[in-house]
Design a protein around this motif. Structure first.
Motif, PDB file in Angstrom:
ATOM      1  N   TYR A  59      48.588  31.928  38.069  1.00  0.00           N
ATOM      2  CA  TYR A  59      48.915  33.347  38.188  1.00  0.00           C
ATOM      3  C   TYR A  59      49.962  33.757  37.155  1.00  0.00           C
ATOM      4  O   TYR A  59      49.827  34.815  36.527  1.00  0.00           O
ATOM      5  CB  TYR A  59      49.413  33.663  39.599  1.00  0.00           C
ATOM      6  N   TYR A  66      39.576  28.866  34.945  1.00  0.00           N
ATOM      7  CA  TYR A  66      39.779  28.799  36.390  1.00  0.00           C
ATOM      8  C   TYR A  66      39.535  30.175  37.017  1.00  0.00           C
ATOM      9  O   TYR A  66      38.824  30.301  38.016  1.00  0.00           O
ATOM     10  CB  TYR A  66      41.200  28.318  36.695  1.00  0.00           C
ATOM     11  N   ALA A  67      40.118  31.207  36.422  1.00  0.00           N
ATOM     12  CA  ALA A  67      39.949  32.568  36.932  1.00  0.00           C
ATOM     13  C   ALA A  67      38.492  33.015  36.842  1.00  0.00           C
ATOM     14  O   ALA A  67      37.974  33.656  37.766  1.00  0.00           O
ATOM     15  CB  ALA A  67      40.850  33.529  36.167  1.00  0.00           C
ATOM     16  N   ALA A  68      37.822  32.674  35.750  1.00  0.00           N
ATOM     17  CA  ALA A  68      36.412  33.044  35.594  1.00  0.00           C
ATOM     18  C   ALA A  68      35.558  32.360  36.653  1.00  0.00           C
ATOM     19  O   ALA A  68      34.666  32.976  37.242  1.00  0.00           O
ATOM     20  CB  ALA A  68      35.926  32.677  34.197  1.00  0.00           C
ATOM     21  N   ASN A  69      35.830  31.090  36.906  1.00  0.00           N
ATOM     22  CA  ASN A  69      35.074  30.368  37.922  1.00  0.00           C
ATOM     23  C   ASN A  69      35.334  30.956  39.305  1.00  0.00           C
ATOM     24  O   ASN A  69      34.405  31.127  40.098  1.00  0.00           O
ATOM     25  CB  ASN A  69      35.433  28.884  37.915  1.00  0.00           C
ATOM     26  N   LYS A  70      36.570  31.290  39.579  1.00  0.00           N
ATOM     27  CA  LYS A  70      36.910  31.871  40.879  1.00  0.00           C
ATOM     28  C   LYS A  70      36.202  33.208  41.058  1.00  0.00           C
ATOM     29  O   LYS A  70      35.677  33.515  42.131  1.00  0.00           O
ATOM     30  CB  LYS A  70      38.422  32.038  40.984  1.00  0.00           C
ATOM     31  N   GLU A  71      36.168  33.995  40.015  1.00  0.00           N
ATOM     32  CA  GLU A  71      35.480  35.308  40.064  1.00  0.00           C
ATOM     33  C   GLU A  71      33.975  35.111  40.294  1.00  0.00           C
ATOM     34  O   GLU A  71      33.347  35.871  40.997  1.00  0.00           O
ATOM     35  CB  GLU A  71      35.724  36.062  38.754  1.00  0.00           C
ATOM     36  N   ARG A  72      33.427  34.078  39.690  1.00  0.00           N
ATOM     37  CA  ARG A  72      31.995  33.814  39.820  1.00  0.00           C
ATOM     38  C   ARG A  72      31.611  33.491  41.263  1.00  0.00           C
ATOM     39  O   ARG A  72      30.540  33.870  41.728  1.00  0.00           O
ATOM     40  CB  ARG A  72      31.606  32.649  38.907  1.00  0.00           C
ATOM     41  N   ILE A 114      33.375  34.334  44.113  1.00  0.00           N
ATOM     42  CA  ILE A 114      33.810  35.297  45.124  1.00  0.00           C
ATOM     43  C   ILE A 114      32.692  36.300  45.374  1.00  0.00           C
ATOM     44  O   ILE A 114      32.093  36.838  44.443  1.00  0.00           O
ATOM     45  CB  ILE A 114      35.085  36.040  44.674  1.00  0.00           C
ATOM     46  N   LYS A 115      32.410  36.546  46.652  1.00  0.00           N
ATOM     47  CA  LYS A 115      31.392  37.519  47.024  1.00  0.00           C
ATOM     48  C   LYS A 115      32.079  38.836  47.399  1.00  0.00           C
ATOM     49  O   LYS A 115      33.022  38.836  48.175  1.00  0.00           O
ATOM     50  CB  LYS A 115      30.566  37.013  48.183  1.00  0.00           C
ATOM     51  N   VAL A 116      31.607  39.907  46.827  1.00  0.00           N
ATOM     52  CA  VAL A 116      32.154  41.224  47.127  1.00  0.00           C
ATOM     53  C   VAL A 116      31.307  41.855  48.212  1.00  0.00           C
ATOM     54  O   VAL A 116      30.087  41.886  48.125  1.00  0.00           O
ATOM     55  CB  VAL A 116      32.167  42.092  45.851  1.00  0.00           C
TER      56      VAL A 116
END
Length: 75
Positions: free
Chosen positions: A31, A64-70, A72-74
């Motif tokens: 972060y 890491y952030a890109a993978n986390k975004e991938r 996460i379900k909205v």
């Protein structure tokens, strides 16, 4: 250019920074680095201010952030 494997550089340790993901061997969180980038700091400015970091660490945070975004379900 191949993507950096963030697992080589990032760890979660319950005894460091309240289990937030950090750069291995430091107390610098993913972060923190993402916030510095979002604030407009360059890779060079970050690595100058924190010599224990290098460009691969910064790229690992982005991966890491890109993978986390991938994953996460909205709703």
């Amino acid at each position: 250019m191949p993507q950096v494997n963030y697992k080589e550089f990032i760890e979660v340790n319950p005894e460091v920074r309240f289990s937030k993901p950090v750069i291995k061997g430091t107390r610098i969180t993913v972060y923190d680095i993402l916030q510095w980038l979002a604030s407009g700091l360059t890779y060079k400015e970050i690595t100058d201010d924190f010599p224990q970091l290098n460009e691969d660490h910064i790229l690992a945070c982005l991966a890491y952030a890109a993978n986390k975004e991938r994953i996460i379900k909205v709703a």
